[in-house]
Design an enzyme around this catalytic site. Structure first.
Site, PDB file in Angstrom:
ATOM      1  N   TYR A 157     -35.314  20.476  -6.286  1.00 15.16           N
ATOM      2  CA  TYR A 157     -36.032  21.751  -6.204  1.00 15.16           C
ATOM      3  C   TYR A 157     -35.487  22.755  -7.209  1.00 15.16           C
ATOM      4  CZ  TYR A 157     -37.039  26.288  -3.925  1.00 15.16           C
ATOM      5  OH  TYR A 157     -37.392  27.577  -3.638  1.00 15.16           O
ATOM      6  N   ALA A 158     -34.157  22.916  -7.194  1.00 13.23           N
ATOM      7  CA  ALA A 158     -33.542  23.918  -8.075  1.00 13.23           C
ATOM      8  C   ALA A 158     -33.794  23.566  -9.546  1.00 13.23           C
ATOM      9  CB  ALA A 158     -32.043  23.989  -7.798  1.00 13.23           C
ATOM     10  N   ASN A 183     -32.146  34.117   0.382  1.00 14.19           N
ATOM     11  CA  ASN A 183     -32.302  33.908   1.829  1.00 14.19           C
ATOM     12  C   ASN A 183     -33.015  35.059   2.548  1.00 14.19           C
ATOM     13  OD1 ASN A 183     -29.947  32.142   0.826  1.00 14.19           O
ATOM     14  ND2 ASN A 183     -30.633  31.193   2.724  1.00 14.19           N
ATOM     15  N   VAL A 203     -32.418  27.797   7.950  1.00 13.10           N
ATOM     16  CA  VAL A 203     -31.456  28.015   9.027  1.00 13.10           C
ATOM     17  C   VAL A 203     -31.917  29.036  10.077  1.00 13.10           C
ATOM     18  CG1 VAL A 203     -30.001  29.672   7.732  1.00 13.10           C
ATOM     19  CG2 VAL A 203     -28.987  28.252   9.508  1.00 13.10           C
ATOM     20  N   PHE A 207     -32.133  27.775  13.861  1.00 13.30           N
ATOM     21  CA  PHE A 207     -31.258  28.343  14.902  1.00 13.30           C
ATOM     22  C   PHE A 207     -32.100  29.031  15.986  1.00 13.30           C
ATOM     23  CE2 PHE A 207     -26.963  28.925  12.411  1.00 13.30           C
ATOM     24  CZ  PHE A 207     -26.861  27.544  12.322  1.00 13.30           C
ATOM     25  N   VAL A 220     -24.021  22.522   9.834  1.00 18.57           N
ATOM     26  CA  VAL A 220     -23.925  21.463   8.834  1.00 18.57           C
ATOM     27  C   VAL A 220     -22.570  21.551   8.127  1.00 18.57           C
ATOM     28  CG1 VAL A 220     -24.924  20.626   6.660  1.00 18.57           C
ATOM     29  CG2 VAL A 220     -26.418  21.334   8.543  1.00 18.57           C
ATOM     30  N   GLY A 223     -20.417  24.542   8.937  1.00 18.44           N
ATOM     31  CA  GLY A 223     -20.951  25.917   8.835  1.00 18.44           C
ATOM     32  C   GLY A 223     -20.083  26.835   7.988  1.00 18.44           C
ATOM     33  N   ASP A 320     -24.639  21.011  -1.060  1.00 16.77           N
ATOM     34  CA  ASP A 320     -24.868  22.398  -0.669  1.00 16.77           C
ATOM     35  C   ASP A 320     -24.339  23.365  -1.726  1.00 16.77           C
ATOM     36  OD1 ASP A 320     -25.749  24.441   0.936  1.00 16.77           O
ATOM     37  OD2 ASP A 320     -24.435  23.984   2.628  1.00 16.77           O
ATOM     38  N   SER A 321     -24.883  24.568  -1.709  1.00 18.10           N
ATOM     39  CA  SER A 321     -24.283  25.690  -2.449  1.00 18.10           C
ATOM     40  C   SER A 321     -23.330  26.327  -1.448  1.00 18.10           C
ATOM     41  CB  SER A 321     -25.323  26.753  -2.798  1.00 18.10           C
ATOM     42  OG  SER A 321     -26.431  26.210  -3.439  1.00 18.10           O
TER      43      SER A 321
HETATM   44  C1  UGA Z   1     -33.001  27.321   0.831  1.00 20.34           C
HETATM   45  C2  UGA Z   1     -33.892  26.973  -0.335  1.00 20.34           C
HETATM   46  O1  UGA Z   1     -33.541  25.814  -0.939  1.00 20.34           O
HETATM   47  C3  UGA Z   1     -33.916  28.041  -1.367  1.00 20.34           C
HETATM   48  O2  UGA Z   1     -34.868  27.831  -2.306  1.00 20.34           O
HETATM   49  C4  UGA Z   1     -34.309  29.305  -0.787  1.00 20.34           C
HETATM   50  O3  UGA Z   1     -34.330  30.285  -1.800  1.00 20.34           O
HETATM   51  C5  UGA Z   1     -33.318  29.618   0.257  1.00 20.34           C
HETATM   52  O4  UGA Z   1     -33.330  28.608   1.265  1.00 20.34           O
HETATM   53  C6  UGA Z   1     -33.703  30.916   0.855  1.00 20.34           C
HETATM   54  O5  UGA Z   1     -34.084  30.964   2.027  1.00 20.34           O
HETATM   55  O6  UGA Z   1     -33.669  31.866   0.102  1.00 20.34           O
HETATM   56  P1  UGA Z   1     -30.530  27.232   1.696  1.00 20.34           P
HETATM   57  O7  UGA Z   1     -29.921  28.583   1.691  1.00 20.34           O
HETATM   58  O8  UGA Z   1     -29.566  26.105   1.533  1.00 20.34           O
HETATM   59  O9  UGA Z   1     -31.644  27.177   0.560  1.00 20.34           O
HETATM   60  O10 UGA Z   1     -31.385  27.009   3.037  1.00 20.34           O
HETATM   61  P2  UGA Z   1     -31.107  26.807   4.578  1.00 20.34           P
HETATM   62  O11 UGA Z   1     -31.785  25.545   4.981  1.00 20.34           O
HETATM   63  O12 UGA Z   1     -31.517  28.044   5.264  1.00 20.34           O
HETATM   64  O13 UGA Z   1     -29.536  26.560   4.725  1.00 20.34           O
HETATM   65  C7  UGA Z   1     -28.565  27.562   4.656  1.00 20.34           C
HETATM   66  C8  UGA Z   1     -27.236  26.980   5.069  1.00 20.34           C
HETATM   67  O14 UGA Z   1     -27.279  26.708   6.478  1.00 20.34           O
HETATM   68  C9  UGA Z   1     -26.859  25.652   4.425  1.00 20.34           C
HETATM   69  O15 UGA Z   1     -25.473  25.625   4.247  1.00 20.34           O
HETATM   70  C10 UGA Z   1     -27.249  24.600   5.454  1.00 20.34           C
HETATM   71  O16 UGA Z   1     -26.501  23.413   5.360  1.00 20.34           O
HETATM   72  C11 UGA Z   1     -26.928  25.353   6.738  1.00 20.34           C
HETATM   73  N1  UGA Z   1     -27.702  24.939   7.935  1.00 20.34           N
HETATM   74  C12 UGA Z   1     -29.047  24.892   7.912  1.00 20.34           C
HETATM   75  C13 UGA Z   1     -27.016  24.650   9.125  1.00 20.34           C
HETATM   76  O17 UGA Z   1     -25.773  24.687   9.178  1.00 20.34           O
HETATM   77  N2  UGA Z   1     -27.722  24.311  10.235  1.00 20.34           N
HETATM   78  C14 UGA Z   1     -29.077  24.249  10.243  1.00 20.34           C
HETATM   79  O18 UGA Z   1     -29.664  23.944  11.289  1.00 20.34           O
HETATM   80  C15 UGA Z   1     -29.768  24.558   9.043  1.00 20.34           C
END
Ligand code: UGA
Length: 362
Positions: A157-158, A183, A203, A207, A220, A223, A320-321
């Site tokens: 995606y990125a 986010n 997330v 959640f 994940v 956290g 992950d980032s």
């Molecule tokens: C995602 C998209 O890839 C980006 O394009 C987007 O810009 C971004 O969301 C956003 O909302 O702006 P990310 O931040 O990794 O990126 O998305 P999430 O799935 O919300 O995850 C955030 C963090 O929470 C990650 O570290 C993930 O591993 C963690 N996570 C997620 C959990 O620990 N538990 C969960 O149930 C879901």
């Protein structure tokens, strides 16, 4: 009233008008201005209440259709919000993710370059790639962009989003602005698995779903990753600051010549709230506490979070980032915009909405 907002001859095309950001942008345009909207999306369930508005025209379509792309580009300002943007899909559907995040927006950019429209393209904070726990502020024009190996399809995606940014920036004659959301959260974000979508949403929605169902929140890889959560209403305010500064694409050549450093065109902007940075474990605990307050129960009655491995949870190829902390200096300097909603307010508003919207559907 502001002359620009009062100008009923303006029509904005919004691609992804029925999505999370699109539905809030549409509401704000119809409430704050006299503009018209041409809205394109594959579904409109979030904007049912706007479907018969006489200032709107809606089309069920996507950017895979060339005639739709040409039609959209006839409007002088085009906001492209359409994307596949849930990480759970980046591994399982990498080719589709790349097509939707590169091929389609590149075609739209070509059409806007030809027609002279101002393209406001939504990219992602994920283009900063595989950031580490000690990465500092992410700066639009300076930070190195580093991704994982091609076997780690998390970065499909990125990579596609970054290529689109480069394509847009390289197109001669295109008036463009790129937005990198950090986010965004708020009402209508993503879906509730098993109710109006399947798979793993981002997330906040994941959640919220677990809380409503009385299930443990999944952390994940412990956290420990950090994100800076931004109210979607702040994001809409950013867009209004951009619309005004760019005078809906009519900012004159003379004005640009006098102060080129103030131009909102040919710029990428981070949109985020660095004051709202949390680890995901901190987010889980805040959301448990707020949910307990909303329901009038003790926080101890809400299940403790559980740690899961990223690869087991999302599939092979997940990375992950570790930190995404936006520099927001550019938006402040060029547009006078700064996100202002504190994290507790954003989370409470989002959770209250979620409970009201899905509480009986769980
Ligand atoms: C995602 C998209 O890839 C980006 O394009 C987007 O810009 C971004 O969301 C956003 O909302 O702006 P990310 O931040 O990794 O990126 O998305 P999430 O799935 O919300 O995850 C955030 C963090 O929470 C990650 O570290 C993930 O591993 C963690 N996570 C997620 C959990 O620990 N538990 C969960 O149930 C879901």
């Amino acid at each position: 009233m502001n002359l620009l907002f009062n100008d009923s001859s303006i029509t904005v095309a919004i691609v992804g008008c029925g999505g999370f950001i699109g539905c809030h942008l549409l509401d704000a345009i119809l409430t704050r201005t006299k503009w018209r909207v041409f809205g394109v999306d594959l579904d409109f369930y979030r904007i049912q209440h706007r479907l018969s508005d006489e200032r709107c025209e809606f089309m069920v379509a996507d950017l895979a259709d060339k005639s739709v792309v040409e039609r959209i580009a006839k409007y002088p300002v085009v906001v492209n919000l359409a994307a596949i943007c849930t990480p759970s899909r980046y591994m399982a559907e990498a080719p589709e993710v790349i097509r939707s995040n590169y091929d389609h927006p590149a075609a739209l950019a070509d059409a806007c370059a030809k027609s002279g429209s101002w393209l406001i393209h939504f990219s992602t904070s994920e283009i900063y790639g595989r950031t580490s726990a000690d990465s500092g502020l992410l700066l639009e024009d300076e930070t190195e962009l580093t991704f994982g190996p091609v076997t780690a399809s998390r970065w499909s995606y990125a990579t596609a989003k970054l290529l689109t940014e480069r394509y847009i920036a390289g197109l001669k004659n295109l008036k463009w602005t790129v937005v990198r959301p950090f986010n965004f959260v708020g009402p209508y974000m993503d879906f509730m698995p098993g109710v109006d979508g399947s798979g793993i949403p981002r997330v906040l929605a994941n959640f919220s779903s677990a809380l409503v169902r009385g299930e443990p929140l999944k952390l994940v890889n412990g956290g420990v990753a950090k994100r800076s959560f931004t109210s979607v209403f702040d994001a809409v305010d950013f867009l209004f600051a951009l619309f005004e500064t760019g005078k809906m694409g009519r900012l004159s050549e003379a004005a640009l010549e006098n102060a080129p450093e103030k131009s909102p065109f040919s710029q990428a902007f981070n949109i985020g709230n660095p004051d709202n940075e949390l680890t995901i474990a901190e987010l889980a605990n805040k959301m448990r506490k707020i949910y307990a307050e909303i329901k009038g129960v003790s926080v101890e009655s809400i299940p403790e979070p559980q740690v899961v491995s990223g690869v087991e949870y999302y599939g092979e190829g997940y990375e992950d980032s570790m930190r995404r902390l936006p520099s927001v200096e550019k938006a402040e300097r060029l547009l006078g915009f700064k996100a202002k909603t504190p994290i507790d307010d954003v989370l409470r508003e989002s959770l209250e909405w979620f409970v009201k919207h899905y509480g009986s559907a769980s």
